[in-house]
Design a protein around this motif. Structure first.
Motif, PDB file in Angstrom:
ATOM      1  N   ALA A  32     -33.902 -40.819  54.399  1.00 17.88           N
ATOM      2  CA  ALA A  32     -34.198 -41.964  55.269  1.00 17.88           C
ATOM      3  C   ALA A  32     -33.594 -41.772  56.655  1.00 17.88           C
ATOM      4  N   ALA A  33     -32.380 -41.230  56.721  1.00 12.46           N
ATOM      5  CA  ALA A  33     -31.746 -40.993  58.024  1.00 12.46           C
ATOM      6  C   ALA A  33     -32.520 -39.937  58.811  1.00 12.46           C
ATOM      7  N   GLY A  34     -32.926 -38.872  58.160  1.00 15.10           N
ATOM      8  CA  GLY A  34     -33.726 -37.852  58.837  1.00 15.10           C
ATOM      9  C   GLY A  34     -35.048 -38.410  59.327  1.00 15.10           C
ATOM     10  N   SER A  35     -35.671 -39.242  58.501  1.00 14.17           N
ATOM     11  CA  SER A  35     -36.923 -39.880  58.897  1.00 14.17           C
ATOM     12  C   SER A  35     -36.712 -40.786  60.101  1.00 14.17           C
ATOM     13  N   MET A  36     -35.610 -41.523  60.099  1.00 17.94           N
ATOM     14  CA  MET A  36     -35.331 -42.429  61.209  1.00 17.94           C
ATOM     15  C   MET A  36     -35.112 -41.653  62.506  1.00 17.94           C
ATOM     16  N   LEU A  37     -34.371 -40.562  62.438  1.00 14.60           N
ATOM     17  CA  LEU A  37     -34.123 -39.761  63.639  1.00 14.60           C
ATOM     18  C   LEU A  37     -35.404 -39.108  64.161  1.00 14.60           C
ATOM     19  N   ILE A  38     -36.224 -38.589  63.249  1.00 12.24           N
ATOM     20  CA  ILE A  38     -37.491 -37.982  63.658  1.00 12.24           C
ATOM     21  C   ILE A  38     -38.412 -39.035  64.258  1.00 12.24           C
ATOM     22  N   ASN A  39     -38.434 -40.223  63.644  1.00 13.75           N
ATOM     23  CA  ASN A  39     -39.276 -41.313  64.124  1.00 13.75           C
ATOM     24  C   ASN A  39     -38.890 -41.720  65.548  1.00 13.75           C
ATOM     25  N   VAL A  40     -37.604 -41.926  65.790  1.00 16.65           N
ATOM     26  CA  VAL A  40     -37.151 -42.339  67.124  1.00 16.65           C
ATOM     27  C   VAL A  40     -37.403 -41.233  68.145  1.00 16.65           C
ATOM     28  N   THR A  41     -37.150 -39.987  67.768  1.00 20.56           N
ATOM     29  CA  THR A  41     -37.374 -38.866  68.684  1.00 20.56           C
ATOM     30  C   THR A  41     -38.855 -38.743  69.039  1.00 20.56           C
ATOM     31  N   ALA A  42     -39.722 -38.795  68.024  1.00 17.72           N
ATOM     32  CA  ALA A  42     -41.165 -38.686  68.294  1.00 17.72           C
ATOM     33  C   ALA A  42     -41.654 -39.840  69.155  1.00 17.72           C
ATOM     34  N   THR A  43     -41.152 -41.036  68.887  1.00 17.67           N
ATOM     35  CA  THR A  43     -41.566 -42.193  69.669  1.00 17.67           C
ATOM     36  C   THR A  43     -41.139 -42.054  71.128  1.00 17.67           C
ATOM     37  N   GLN A  44     -39.931 -41.570  71.364  1.00 13.84           N
ATOM     38  CA  GLN A  44     -39.436 -41.436  72.736  1.00 13.84           C
ATOM     39  C   GLN A  44     -40.107 -40.282  73.481  1.00 13.84           C
ATOM     40  N   VAL A  45     -40.276 -39.155  72.806  1.00 16.59           N
ATOM     41  CA  VAL A  45     -40.825 -37.971  73.470  1.00 16.59           C
ATOM     42  C   VAL A  45     -42.319 -38.142  73.761  1.00 16.59           C
ATOM     43  N   LEU A  46     -43.052 -38.753  72.840  1.00 20.46           N
ATOM     44  CA  LEU A  46     -44.503 -38.859  72.979  1.00 20.46           C
ATOM     45  C   LEU A  46     -44.968 -40.186  73.576  1.00 20.46           C
ATOM     46  N   ARG A  47     -44.051 -40.956  74.132  1.00 18.37           N
ATOM     47  CA  ARG A  47     -44.397 -42.259  74.715  1.00 18.37           C
ATOM     48  C   ARG A  47     -45.190 -42.084  76.003  1.00 18.37           C
ATOM     49  N   ASP A  48     -46.209 -42.908  76.146  1.00 13.12           N
ATOM     50  CA  ASP A  48     -47.000 -42.947  77.366  1.00 13.12           C
ATOM     51  C   ASP A  48     -46.587 -44.196  78.132  1.00 13.12           C
ATOM     52  N   TYR A  49     -45.787 -44.026  79.177  1.00 14.39           N
ATOM     53  CA  TYR A  49     -45.246 -45.164  79.925  1.00 14.39           C
ATOM     54  C   TYR A  49     -46.295 -45.892  80.748  1.00 14.39           C
TER      55      TYR A  49
END
Length: 150
Positions: A32-49
């Motif tokens: 779950a912790a790995g999933s949470m870190l990957i989720n936050v990283t993907a959301t931040q890196v792939l965000r379209d501002y």
């Protein structure tokens, strides 16, 4: 005057909870912790501002996290994954609500996502705390699994 939390606070809390999960958590907590870190990283890196609607990368990452948390919740005797999966489901439903009604306020949408993320971190923190308390008796939850099979 604003009562908003500083943006770095959530990342700091997530780092502490995930670090504790990797150090003292069982397999479920680590996944779950790995999933949470990957989720936050993907959301931040792939965000379209430039796009104020639902972010596709964040939605896909949240759906995949929901699937993982559901699998964990259905395969373990621990209770915290049920709460974490419920909060993740609410996060996915918040994305769906924004897709259905694009006029939903951006502040409301983002605030809901942040609240569900904090609650999911609390659920993971409870799981890590329970593993930590049971550490000398049941490292990684094996004794708990053996006890529930009897």
């Amino acid at each position: 005057m604003t009562i908003a939390l500083p943006p770095w606070l959530g990342l700091a809390v997530m780092f502490v909870v995930c670090s504790c999960a990797f150090i003292r958590g069982g397999l479920e907590e680590r996944l779950a912790a790995g999933s949470m870190l990957i989720n936050v990283t993907a959301t931040q890196v792939l965000r379209d501002y430039s796009w104020p609607q639902v972010q596709p990368a964040g939605f896909i990452a949240d759906v995949l996290s929901l699937v993982l948390l559901l699998v964990i919740a259905l395969r373990t005797a621990k209770y915290w994954p049920l709460a974490a999966a419920a909060f993740q489901l609410l996060m996915v439903l918040t994305h769906v609500a924004k897709m259905i009604d694009p006029d939903l306020g951006q502040w409301s949408y983002v605030s809901a996502i942040v609240i569900w993320t904090y609650l999911k971190m609390i659920a993971l923190g409870v799981g890590v705390w329970n593993c930590w308390r049971a550490w000398p008796y049941a490292p990684s939850g094996e004794a708990l699994r053996a006890e529930t099979r009897r």
